[in-house]
Design an enzyme around this catalytic site. Structure first.
Site: not given
Ligand code: NAI
Ligand SMILES: N[C@@H](CC=O)C(=O)O
Ligand code: NA
Length: 448
Positions: A112, A212
């Site tokens: 987002k 969002k």
């Molecule tokens: N965690 C949640 O509840 C939610 C997350 N999101 C979105 O999903 C996306 C991922 O979130 P998460 O999984 O929580 O984050 P996270 O930090 O747990 O995972 C991100 C992953 O991407 C990898 N990464 C980051 N930059 C990189 C690069 N340059 N090259 C290769 N790998 C790279 C990191 O090493 C990590 O494994 C974000 O955009 C977040 O806003 C959306 C809805 C809910």
């Molecule tokens: N950091 C976000 C993850 C989902 O979008 C949240 O807390 O809602």
């Protein structure tokens, strides 16, 4: 399965990022591969998972082949039919998605922050290349809300969207209210549970909810709304005292995102989008949204009121939304067709959030003597701000202000709907009254 479907070769799926969400996407893609193939009409083959460090230890389901981990994200995106971006951040996510689109891949993203900052560049690139761009997971995690607003309500006129769209802040406020947990401890828990962004400032300062809100507003009002168009206030100024007083007065504090059609002073129609903490009456359905759950109300001319509720954060719920998008994009690859393009024909002006009038609750500490209330009421009347109720409650039972100075009374004034400027002028005038010791808090009241 029909003959043409049996002839369809596998669709190559690339995954960018293998953190909280990515690891769950990989698990679902591999564990549910048979069902997914039947639903799509072709197998989905996971061809690579881009990570920063392929040798780093990471929890991955046994069904996921670890040899798929690669540090060559650029190479990966050019050999896929569908690219899933769950790495977060602006760069290199944007460049990788653009490269995937140029190479003819459909893209699915949960990002987002990127969409609210530079979505139009991605949408335009996808239109030019004739490929799908889907982003259900970017708003309110597992809850289907992007698709309903973008597609199901495409024949209606949305008037207002009001909701809790950040799981972390809802979790923090809920923990503070229900267990008395400290702000910092609650944020730490939200991080441990995988709800928070990589930098939780994005959550607690309201940037995530604002992104969002911008995405939903763009879809609902057919108008480009970016992060900087959203009036934003996070929850870092909310104290344990505020939370306790909210309960004392029959409310709960929630971080709300509100996008609505408004009419400016000159009569022009526009859109206003804001994110801020607000008092919600305990009787309102949003007050019952606990933990990291989200809920979004949509008001539309023909549909009336709609409510969407579910898990707004966390790996598995978010992966569910990602997989739904992958199936949609994959079906188009198999059967033909394409998802919707960006719709911005209305191009409404973005009006300041102060255009919207809301009720307020002003809490103040005053000298406990006769005549003070009349003085305060006189100021409100002189500024044209109408009082709905005045309460002089006893202090919250948790004793958060229990050792305050004697001779002090606490007044809680709830106004009728008032313009932001009028309310600010009123508060300034009350603050300098001789018996007023402190304006303790000023909060909007929503959802009455
Ligand atoms: N965690 C949640 O509840 C939610 C997350 N999101 C979105 O999903 C996306 C991922 O979130 P998460 O999984 O929580 O984050 P996270 O930090 O747990 O995972 C991100 C992953 O991407 C990898 N990464 C980051 N930059 C990189 C690069 N340059 N090259 C290769 N790998 C790279 C990191 O090493 C990590 O494994 C974000 O955009 C977040 O806003 C959306 C809805 C809910
Ligand atoms: N950091 C976000 C993850 C989902 O979008 C949240 O807390 O809602
Ligand atoms: Na969603």
């Amino acid at each position: 399965m029909g003959a043409s479907q049996q002839e369809q070769g596998p669709l190559r799926v690339a995954l960018l990022g293998c953190g909280v969400v990515g690891s769950e996407v990989a698990r679902l893609l591999t564990q549910q591969s048979a069902d997914l193939a039947s639903r799509v009409g072709a197998p989905l083959e996971l061809v690579g998972i881009a990570v920063r460090d392929a040798s780093a230890p990471r929890p991955l389901a046994e069904s996921v082949d670890r040899s798929l981990l690669t540090e060559d994200a650029e190479g990966l995106v050019t050999r896929a039919d569908i690219v899933i971006e769950v790495m977060g951040g602006i760069e290199p996510a944007r460049s990788l998605l653009l490269r995937a689109i140029e190479a003819g891949a459909a893209v699915v993203t949960a990002n987002k922050a990127l969409l609210a900052e530079d979505g139009p560049t991605l949408y335009k690139a996808a239109d030019t290349a004739g490929v799908d761009i889907y982003f259900e997971a970017a708003v309110a995690g597992a809850i289907p809300i992007v698709r309903p607003v973008r597609e199901s309500l495409a024949g209606d006129h949305v008037r207002r969207i009001l909701g809790i769209v950040n799981g972390t802040t809802n979790y923090v406020l809920d923990q503070m209210a229900s267990t008395g947990m400290s702000f910092d401890d609650a944020v730490k828990q939200a991080q441990d549970l995988g709800y928070a962004e990589a930098d939780p400032t994005a959550d607690v300062e309201g940037f995530d909810a604002a992104a969002k809100a911008a995405i939903l507003a763009s879809l609902a009002f057919h108008t480009r709304v970016s992060l900087e168009d959203v009036a934003r206030e996070g929850i870092t100024a909310i104290t344990a005292d505020d939370v306790a007083w909210a309960a004392q007065t029959g409310h709960v504090i929630k971080l709300l995102a509100i996008a609505e059609a408004v009419t400016g002073d000159d009569g022009a129609h526009g859109v206003s989008v804001r994110v801020h903490p607000a008092l919600v009456p305990l009787t309102h359905p949003l007050a019952g949204v606990r933990g990291a759950f989200n809920a979004v109300f949509v008001e539309a001319d023909a549909a009336g009121e709609l409510m969407f509720y579910g898990r707004g954060a966390g790996g598995s719920p978010t992966a569910s939304a990602v997989l739904g998008d992958v199936v949609s994009a994959a079906r188009h690859r198999v059967l033909g067709g394409k998802g919707p393009e960006e719709s911005i024909y209305a191009a409404l002006p973005i009006l300041p959030a102060s255009t919207a009038v809301t009720r307020y609750q002003v809490r103040l500490a005053v000298d406990d003597r006769p005549g003070v209330l009349a003085q305060v009421a006189q100021v409100l009347a002189s500024k044209g701000v109408s009082i709905e109720a005045v309460r002089q409650p006893s202090e919250p039972s948790d004793g958060t202000q229990g050792d305050g100075p004697t001779g002090v009374a606490h007044l809680v004034i709830t106004t009728h709907a008032a313009a932001e400027a009028a309310l600010a002028a009123t508060v300034d005038a009350i603050a300098v009254l001789e018996p007023v010791r402190e304006i303790t808090s000023v909060l909007r009241v929503e959802g009455a």
